[in-house]
Design an enzyme around this catalytic site. Structure first.
Site, PDB file in Angstrom:
ATOM      1  N   GLY A  51       0.862  -1.204   0.089  1.00  0.00           N
ATOM      2  CA  GLY A  51      -0.075  -0.044  -0.105  1.00  0.00           C
ATOM      3  C   GLY A  51       0.739   1.211  -0.207  1.00  0.00           C
ATOM      4  O   GLY A  51       0.477   2.323  -0.549  1.00  0.00           O
ATOM      5  N   CYS A  52       2.022   1.237   0.782  1.00  0.00           N
ATOM      6  CA  CYS A  52       2.815   2.537   0.919  1.00  0.00           C
ATOM      7  C   CYS A  52       3.521   2.753  -0.372  1.00  0.00           C
ATOM      8  O   CYS A  52       3.753   3.871  -0.597  1.00  0.00           O
ATOM      9  CB  CYS A  52       3.739   2.457   2.203  1.00  0.00           C
ATOM     10  N   ALA A  53       3.858   1.460  -1.041  1.00  0.00           N
ATOM     11  CA  ALA A  53       4.663   1.730  -2.265  1.00  0.00           C
ATOM     12  C   ALA A  53       3.794   2.410  -3.442  1.00  0.00           C
ATOM     13  O   ALA A  53       4.016   3.249  -4.273  1.00  0.00           O
ATOM     14  CB  ALA A  53       5.359   0.422  -2.728  1.00  0.00           C
TER      15      ALA A  53
END
Length: 155
Positions: A46-48
């Protein structure tokens, strides 16, 4: 519960190391608008997705007058590997002690899979050229957030 920032509040100042260990201060961006976003962990799916969305939209955001800063509790060395792996082209900052996240209301209790936990609250802020909060968004989604933010900002 951590106090949350609202439109018109002074943005809490900070100086944090970037992925190369160079100190970056919010004050460095005085006189321009800056998007400050907080995310839980580098190198997670998700952060990527969120970071790459910011990277892919950076040109249009910059043309509209916005700089971007990403902040997580990850150590500088982990950020350096991630920045290289994802070809991130904007500062990713390390808030290892979570003091900045706490000051911005981006660390505290949140719901995760139906349980209350303490952690990073995925949040995005727009700071105006005078250092005031122009937009505060808490509990944002990783996917689709940058497109929504662009719509909100008219970019």
């Amino acid at each position: 519960m951590t106090d949350r920032l609202s439109q018109g509040d002074a943005a809490p100042d900070f100086t944090l190391p970037d992925s190369d260990g160079k100190p970056v201060s919010l004050a460095d961006f005085r006189g321009q608008s800056v998007i400050v976003y907080f995310y839980p962990a580098a190198a997670t799916p998700g952060c990527a997705k969120q970071a790459c969305d910011f990277r892919d939209n950076l040109g249009e955001l910059a043309t509209a007058g916005y700089a971007v800063l990403g902040i997580s509790p990850d150590p500088q060395a982990k950020l350096a590997k991630w920045v290289a792996a994802e070809s991130l082209t904007f500062p990713m900052l390390s808030d290892a002690d979570r003091a900045v996240m706490t000051a911005w209301g981006a660390y505290g209790e949140k719901k995760m899979y139906g349980k209350t936990v303490t952690g990073v609250i995925r949040s995005t802020f727009v700071v105006d050229p005078d250092g005031k909060i122009a937009l505060a968004q808490y509990n944002v989604k990783a996917t689709g957030h940058v497109a929504k933010l662009r719509r909100d900002l008219g970019v």
